[in-house]
Design a protein around this motif. Structure first.
Motif, PDB file in Angstrom:
ATOM      1  N   ILE A  10      -1.265  18.035 -79.299  1.00  0.00           N
ATOM      2  CA  ILE A  10      -2.159  18.237 -80.440  1.00  0.00           C
ATOM      3  C   ILE A  10      -2.454  16.899 -81.125  1.00  0.00           C
ATOM      4  CG2 ILE A  10      -2.325  19.232 -82.766  1.00  0.00           C
ATOM      5  CD1 ILE A  10      -0.685  21.636 -81.626  1.00  0.00           C
ATOM      6  N   ASP A  11      -1.409  16.109 -81.337  1.00  0.00           N
ATOM      7  CA  ASP A  11      -1.569  14.811 -82.003  1.00  0.00           C
ATOM      8  C   ASP A  11      -2.495  13.871 -81.230  1.00  0.00           C
ATOM      9  OD1 ASP A  11       0.124  15.713 -83.980  1.00  0.00           O
ATOM     10  OD2 ASP A  11       1.868  14.559 -83.286  1.00  0.00           O
ATOM     11  N   ASN A  12      -2.616  14.089 -79.924  1.00  0.00           N
ATOM     12  CA  ASN A  12      -3.459  13.232 -79.088  1.00  0.00           C
ATOM     13  C   ASN A  12      -4.782  13.895 -78.720  1.00  0.00           C
ATOM     14  OD1 ASN A  12      -1.992  10.616 -78.359  1.00  0.00           O
ATOM     15  ND2 ASN A  12      -0.411  12.183 -78.227  1.00  0.00           N
ATOM     16  N   GLY A  13      -5.155  14.938 -79.469  1.00  0.00           N
ATOM     17  CA  GLY A  13      -6.458  15.563 -79.291  1.00  0.00           C
ATOM     18  C   GLY A  13      -6.605  16.445 -78.069  1.00  0.00           C
ATOM     19  N   LEU A  14      -5.503  16.952 -77.541  1.00  0.00           N
ATOM     20  CA  LEU A  14      -5.551  17.764 -76.323  1.00  0.00           C
ATOM     21  C   LEU A  14      -5.308  19.248 -76.595  1.00  0.00           C
ATOM     22  CD1 LEU A  14      -3.670  15.281 -74.016  1.00  0.00           C
ATOM     23  CD2 LEU A  14      -6.134  15.679 -74.133  1.00  0.00           C
ATOM     24  N   ALA A  15      -5.435  19.676 -77.820  1.00  0.00           N
ATOM     25  CA  ALA A  15      -5.395  21.089 -78.220  1.00  0.00           C
ATOM     26  C   ALA A  15      -4.087  21.799 -77.921  1.00  0.00           C
ATOM     27  CB  ALA A  15      -6.553  21.846 -77.570  1.00  0.00           C
ATOM     28  N   GLY A  16      -3.010  21.074 -77.680  1.00  0.00           N
ATOM     29  CA  GLY A  16      -1.718  21.710 -77.462  1.00  0.00           C
ATOM     30  C   GLY A  16      -1.425  22.093 -76.031  1.00  0.00           C
ATOM     31  N   ASP A  17      -2.305  21.751 -75.104  1.00  0.00           N
ATOM     32  CA  ASP A  17      -2.087  22.092 -73.700  1.00  0.00           C
ATOM     33  C   ASP A  17      -0.986  21.228 -73.102  1.00  0.00           C
ATOM     34  OD1 ASP A  17      -4.283  23.639 -74.189  1.00  0.00           O
ATOM     35  OD2 ASP A  17      -5.608  22.609 -72.794  1.00  0.00           O
ATOM     36  N   VAL A  18      -0.051  21.864 -72.392  1.00  0.00           N
ATOM     37  CA  VAL A  18       1.000  21.140 -71.677  1.00  0.00           C
ATOM     38  C   VAL A  18       1.162  21.732 -70.284  1.00  0.00           C
ATOM     39  CG1 VAL A  18       2.311  20.381 -73.703  1.00  0.00           C
ATOM     40  CG2 VAL A  18       2.828  22.568 -72.682  1.00  0.00           C
ATOM     41  N   VAL A  19       1.527  20.890 -69.338  1.00  0.00           N
ATOM     42  CA  VAL A  19       1.797  21.312 -67.967  1.00  0.00           C
ATOM     43  C   VAL A  19       3.258  20.978 -67.664  1.00  0.00           C
ATOM     44  CG1 VAL A  19       1.243  20.938 -65.534  1.00  0.00           C
ATOM     45  CG2 VAL A  19      -0.576  20.966 -67.234  1.00  0.00           C
ATOM     46  N   LEU A  20       3.950  21.957 -67.060  1.00  0.00           N
ATOM     47  CA  LEU A  20       5.362  21.783 -66.729  1.00  0.00           C
ATOM     48  C   LEU A  20       5.576  22.070 -65.254  1.00  0.00           C
ATOM     49  CD1 LEU A  20       5.790  24.249 -69.449  1.00  0.00           C
ATOM     50  CD2 LEU A  20       7.200  22.257 -69.670  1.00  0.00           C
ATOM     51  N   PHE A  43       0.204  21.645 -54.812  1.00  0.00           N
ATOM     52  CA  PHE A  43       0.146  21.051 -53.492  1.00  0.00           C
ATOM     53  C   PHE A  43       1.384  21.497 -52.735  1.00  0.00           C
ATOM     54  CE2 PHE A  43      -2.149  18.099 -56.275  1.00  0.00           C
ATOM     55  CZ  PHE A  43      -3.385  18.146 -55.658  1.00  0.00           C
ATOM     56  N   GLN A  44       1.363  21.419 -51.430  1.00  0.00           N
ATOM     57  CA  GLN A  44       2.478  21.907 -50.621  1.00  0.00           C
ATOM     58  C   GLN A  44       3.816  21.297 -51.012  1.00  0.00           C
ATOM     59  OE1 GLN A  44       1.223  21.141 -46.605  1.00  0.00           O
ATOM     60  NE2 GLN A  44       0.570  23.259 -46.335  1.00  0.00           N
ATOM     61  N   SER A  45       3.843  20.039 -51.314  1.00  0.00           N
ATOM     62  CA  SER A  45       5.117  19.356 -51.554  1.00  0.00           C
ATOM     63  C   SER A  45       5.559  19.355 -53.011  1.00  0.00           C
ATOM     64  CB  SER A  45       5.023  17.915 -51.054  1.00  0.00           C
ATOM     65  OG  SER A  45       4.028  17.230 -51.782  1.00  0.00           O
ATOM     66  N   SER A  46       4.771  19.912 -53.910  1.00  0.00           N
ATOM     67  CA  SER A  46       5.148  19.834 -55.324  1.00  0.00           C
ATOM     68  C   SER A  46       5.839  21.121 -55.787  1.00  0.00           C
ATOM     69  CB  SER A  46       3.927  19.560 -56.189  1.00  0.00           C
ATOM     70  OG  SER A  46       3.062  20.671 -56.192  1.00  0.00           O
ATOM     71  N   ALA A  47       6.586  20.992 -56.882  1.00  0.00           N
ATOM     72  CA  ALA A  47       7.233  22.146 -57.498  1.00  0.00           C
ATOM     73  C   ALA A  47       6.154  22.999 -58.170  1.00  0.00           C
ATOM     74  CB  ALA A  47       8.241  21.665 -58.532  1.00  0.00           C
ATOM     75  N   PRO A  48       6.427  24.288 -58.365  1.00  0.00           N
ATOM     76  CA  PRO A  48       5.450  25.133 -59.075  1.00  0.00           C
ATOM     77  C   PRO A  48       5.136  24.558 -60.449  1.00  0.00           C
ATOM     78  CG  PRO A  48       7.208  26.455 -58.141  1.00  0.00           C
ATOM     79  CD  PRO A  48       7.603  25.023 -57.971  1.00  0.00           C
ATOM     80  N   ARG A  49       3.846  24.502 -60.777  1.00  0.00           N
ATOM     81  CA  ARG A  49       3.399  23.965 -62.056  1.00  0.00           C
ATOM     82  C   ARG A  49       2.894  25.095 -62.940  1.00  0.00           C
ATOM     83  NH1 ARG A  49      -0.927  19.702 -61.462  1.00  0.00           N
ATOM     84  NH2 ARG A  49      -1.919  21.430 -60.407  1.00  0.00           N
ATOM     85  N   TYR A  50       3.132  24.957 -64.244  1.00  0.00           N
ATOM     86  CA  TYR A  50       2.739  25.965 -65.220  1.00  0.00           C
ATOM     87  C   TYR A  50       1.993  25.314 -66.374  1.00  0.00           C
ATOM     88  CZ  TYR A  50       5.552  29.350 -62.795  1.00  0.00           C
ATOM     89  OH  TYR A  50       6.038  30.193 -61.839  1.00  0.00           O
ATOM     90  N   LEU A  51       1.027  26.040 -66.893  1.00  0.00           N
ATOM     91  CA  LEU A  51       0.235  25.590 -68.038  1.00  0.00           C
ATOM     92  C   LEU A  51       0.560  26.458 -69.244  1.00  0.00           C
ATOM     93  CD1 LEU A  51      -2.175  24.016 -69.345  1.00  0.00           C
ATOM     94  CD2 LEU A  51      -3.632  25.880 -68.495  1.00  0.00           C
ATOM     95  N   ILE A  52       0.825  25.808 -70.366  1.00  0.00           N
ATOM     96  CA  ILE A  52       0.945  26.505 -71.647  1.00  0.00           C
ATOM     97  C   ILE A  52      -0.223  26.012 -72.489  1.00  0.00           C
ATOM     98  CG2 ILE A  52       2.341  26.906 -73.697  1.00  0.00           C
ATOM     99  CD1 ILE A  52       4.810  26.264 -71.971  1.00  0.00           C
ATOM    100  N   ALA A  53      -1.102  26.929 -72.871  1.00  0.00           N
ATOM    101  CA  ALA A  53      -2.320  26.551 -73.588  1.00  0.00           C
ATOM    102  C   ALA A  53      -2.750  27.668 -74.528  1.00  0.00           C
ATOM    103  CB  ALA A  53      -3.438  26.245 -72.594  1.00  0.00           C
ATOM    104  N   ASP A  54      -3.737  27.369 -75.331  1.00  0.00           N
ATOM    105  CA  ASP A  54      -4.405  28.335 -76.204  1.00  0.00           C
ATOM    106  C   ASP A  54      -3.404  29.082 -77.088  1.00  0.00           C
ATOM    107  OD1 ASP A  54      -6.858  27.563 -75.031  1.00  0.00           O
ATOM    108  OD2 ASP A  54      -6.525  28.980 -73.393  1.00  0.00           O
ATOM    109  N   GLU A  55      -3.457  30.396 -77.088  1.00  0.00           N
ATOM    110  CA  GLU A  55      -2.606  31.200 -77.973  1.00  0.00           C
ATOM    111  C   GLU A  55      -1.125  31.047 -77.655  1.00  0.00           C
ATOM    112  OE1 GLU A  55      -3.340  32.930 -80.790  1.00  0.00           O
ATOM    113  OE2 GLU A  55      -5.274  31.950 -80.517  1.00  0.00           O
ATOM    114  N   ALA A  56      -0.780  30.898 -76.381  1.00  0.00           N
ATOM    115  CA  ALA A  56       0.627  30.706 -76.006  1.00  0.00           C
ATOM    116  C   ALA A  56       1.170  29.417 -76.616  1.00  0.00           C
ATOM    117  CB  ALA A  56       0.782  30.696 -74.493  1.00  0.00           C
ATOM    118  N   ALA A  57       0.380  28.349 -76.576  1.00  0.00           N
ATOM    119  CA  ALA A  57       0.802  27.080 -77.179  1.00  0.00           C
ATOM    120  C   ALA A  57       0.920  27.219 -78.695  1.00  0.00           C
ATOM    121  CB  ALA A  57      -0.186  25.971 -76.821  1.00  0.00           C
TER     122      ALA A  57
END
Length: 66
Positions: A10-20, A43-57
């Motif tokens: 949020i402080d950097n203007g990205l509306a609270g979106d985070v990827v884990l 991608f095949q070699s990466s760990a599962p990625r998740y987005l927390i955004a909008d109302e969840a954030a």
């Protein structure tokens, strides 16, 4: 920690979106259940990625930082 990541976003203007990356299936379930995270394509070699955004954030921010 996730709430602070949301605040930093949020402080950097990205509306609270985070990827884990979920290193374990237990963490993946925790992100989905407790933070409303949505799974992102990976991608095949990466760990599962998740987005927390909008109302969840917003919920996480107000639950843990206010």
């Amino acid at each position: 920690m996730i709430a602070y990541g949301i605040k930093l976003s949020i402080d950097n203007g990205l509306a609270g979106d985070v990827v884990l990356e979920a290193k374990t299936t237990a963490l993946a379930k925790h992100y989905e259940r407790d933070f409303g995270a949505v799974r992102l394509p990976t991608f095949q070699s990466s760990a599962p990625r998740y987005l927390i955004a909008d109302e969840a954030a917003k919920r996480s921010f107000f639950t843990y930082l206010v």
